[in-house]
Design an enzyme around this catalytic site. Structure first.
Site, PDB file in Angstrom:
ATOM      1  N   TYR A 188       0.833  -1.210   0.000  1.00 15.02           N
ATOM      2  CA  TYR A 188       0.000   0.000   0.000  1.00 15.02           C
ATOM      3  C   TYR A 188       0.867   1.258   0.000  1.00 15.02           C
ATOM      4  CZ  TYR A 188      -3.723   3.227   1.403  1.00 15.02           C
ATOM      5  OH  TYR A 188      -4.631   4.264   1.459  1.00 15.02           O
ATOM      6  N   ASP A 189       1.811   1.331   0.958  1.00 13.04           N
ATOM      7  CA  ASP A 189       2.634   2.532   1.091  1.00 13.04           C
ATOM      8  C   ASP A 189       3.412   2.831  -0.192  1.00 13.04           C
ATOM      9  OD1 ASP A 189       1.744   1.993   3.621  1.00 13.04           O
ATOM     10  OD2 ASP A 189       3.716   1.947   4.571  1.00 13.04           O
ATOM     11  N   LYS A 223       1.225   3.614  -3.362  1.00 16.20           N
ATOM     12  CA  LYS A 223       0.745   5.000  -3.384  1.00 16.20           C
ATOM     13  C   LYS A 223       1.882   5.976  -3.679  1.00 16.20           C
ATOM     14  CE  LYS A 223      -3.713   4.766  -2.227  1.00 16.20           C
ATOM     15  NZ  LYS A 223      -4.806   5.380  -3.004  1.00 16.20           N
ATOM     16  N   ARG A 257     -10.052  -0.779  10.631  1.00 16.69           N
ATOM     17  CA  ARG A 257      -9.622   0.571  10.994  1.00 16.69           C
ATOM     18  C   ARG A 257     -10.049   0.870  12.431  1.00 16.69           C
ATOM     19  NH1 ARG A 257     -10.306   4.257   5.525  1.00 16.69           N
ATOM     20  NH2 ARG A 257     -10.952   2.539   4.197  1.00 16.69           N
ATOM     21  N   VAL A 258      -9.311   1.748  13.056  1.00 18.29           N
ATOM     22  CA  VAL A 258      -9.487   1.903  14.496  1.00 18.29           C
ATOM     23  C   VAL A 258     -10.855   2.464  14.867  1.00 18.29           C
ATOM     24  CG1 VAL A 258      -8.349   4.176  14.566  1.00 18.29           C
ATOM     25  CG2 VAL A 258      -8.345   2.709  16.595  1.00 18.29           C
ATOM     26  N   PHE A 269     -13.460   0.164  17.046  1.00 24.70           N
ATOM     27  CA  PHE A 269     -13.872   0.553  18.394  1.00 24.70           C
ATOM     28  C   PHE A 269     -15.390   0.702  18.497  1.00 24.70           C
ATOM     29  CE2 PHE A 269      -9.647   2.731  19.863  1.00 24.70           C
ATOM     30  CZ  PHE A 269      -9.009   1.510  19.774  1.00 24.70           C
ATOM     31  N   GLY A 273      -1.367   2.081  23.422  1.00 23.82           N
ATOM     32  CA  GLY A 273      -2.436   3.067  23.257  1.00 23.82           C
ATOM     33  C   GLY A 273      -1.955   4.497  23.240  1.00 23.82           C
ATOM     34  N   GLN A 319       0.205   5.673  20.991  1.00 29.84           N
ATOM     35  CA  GLN A 319       0.411   6.141  19.620  1.00 29.84           C
ATOM     36  C   GLN A 319      -0.743   7.071  19.233  1.00 29.84           C
ATOM     37  OE1 GLN A 319      -0.445   3.047  20.560  1.00 29.84           O
ATOM     38  NE2 GLN A 319      -1.257   1.805  18.877  1.00 29.84           N
ATOM     39  N   ARG A 325       0.814  10.209  13.878  1.00 25.63           N
ATOM     40  CA  ARG A 325       0.262  10.610  12.589  1.00 25.63           C
ATOM     41  C   ARG A 325      -0.537  11.898  12.809  1.00 25.63           C
ATOM     42  NH1 ARG A 325       2.381   8.571   9.216  1.00 25.63           N
ATOM     43  NH2 ARG A 325       1.464   6.654   8.430  1.00 25.63           N
TER      44      ARG A 325
END
Length: 313
Positions: free
Chosen positions: A146-147, A150, A187-188, A192, A208, A210, A278
């Protein structure tokens, strides 16, 4: 602005479906291209009766032709669960899909916007991330399909501009959330919310601490359209994301509070190459596009939770 024919590759996906809806509301004729690997017809079912909307099932790795004025190239699985499922096809989607979009734009003299990603920065050594930062990317890791796919797509955009004078635009999308997210995309935010609504343990990978920055999808779409309207020669890249920075633990606690969930937080091992920080520097987007995100995390989460309450029943 009105009466353009606009192609949206990946148009039945999470972000693509919101973009299609917004473009139709602005009076455009929209051609939505998707192979349904991660997209879903349910995301655009409300648009099917609109005479200005065309839906085409197609894989962007195979050349295609439509008479259009603008191309938004969004086709690519964007969550680790999905892009690692078939890593080779992920690279093909990013690279061959970009070549096919650029070849069509070159032939038609159409504008093309590439939906790149903050993942081009890898696990960044510079914080927050500016567009002139080249990144810290592992070229042979499990996220590399992916990285690096792109990153190569961005290279192609600039080379087609230099070689063929194609009117290209490059945006780098940071974490985005909202309705139409896939409930199992890993995805987060979706993880959640789904776990909290089901009363399951909320899984945090690592300690947690990050951080991530979360942009609501309506804000992102507004930035994408603003970027497409910029003058020829302004390629970017431009970061599009919300600069508000939260730890993953902050996010989990907010979701538990908003859902009134009984879920407990549990910690698991952090995956390989998972970035520790990020956060976008959006000064270029603010200066060149007049763009700033308007929807705060609490409001966006409430809207997203309402969506998942409906689809999980």
């Amino acid at each position: 602005m009105g009466n353009k024919r606009v192609l949206v590759t990946g148009g039945a996906g999470f972000i693509g479906s919101h973009l299609c809806k917004r473009l139709l509301a602005e009076g455009q004729h929209v051609v939505c291209l998707d192979n349904y690997f991660t997209g879903s017809e349910s995301n655009i079912s409300s648009l099917l009766s609109n005479p200005c909307f065309e839906l085409v099932r197609h894989d962007v790795t195979v050349p295609y032709y439509f008479e259009v004025d603008e191309i938004y190239n969004l086709a690519c699985p964007a969550s680790p669960v999905h892009y690692q499922y078939d890593s080779i096809h992920t690279i093909k989607t990013s690279v061959l899909g970009m070549i096919n979009a650029l070849d069509l734009a070159c032939h038609l003299r159409a504008k093309v916007l590439q939906a790149s990603t903050s993942e081009v920065y890898g696990d960044p050594l510079v914080h927050p991330q500016r567009e002139d930062y080249w990144g810290n990317v592992n070229p042979i890791g499990i996220r590399s399909c992916y990285d690096e796919g792109k990153r190569c797509a961005e290279t192609l955009c600039f080379d087609y501009f230099r070689r063929h004078d194609v009117d290209v635009k490059v945006i780098r999308i940071f974490n985005t959330y909202g309705p139409n997210m896939h409930s199992k995309d890993g995805r987060v935010v979706s993880n959640f919310i789904v776990q909290a609504l089901k009363g399951e343990d909320i899984t945090i990978y690592g300690d947690g601490r990050q951080t991530r920055s979360f942009c609501y999808v309506d804000d992102l779409v507004a930035g994408m359209i603003s970027m497409m309207q910029t003058e020829k020669g302004f390629i970017g890249p431009v970061n599009l994301g919300n600069p508000g920075e939260f730890t993953i633990l902050d996010l989990a606690e907010k979701v538990i509070g908003l859902t009134r969930s009984v879920s407990k937080i549990v910690f698991k091992t952090l995956p390989l190459d998972d970035p520790k920080q990020r956060q976008p520097n959006i000064s270029r987007a603010t200066r060149r596009l007049g763009w700033v995100p308007e929807i705060c995390l609490a409001e966006g989460l409430e809207r997203t939770i309402d969506y998942f309450k409906k689809v999980l029943v």
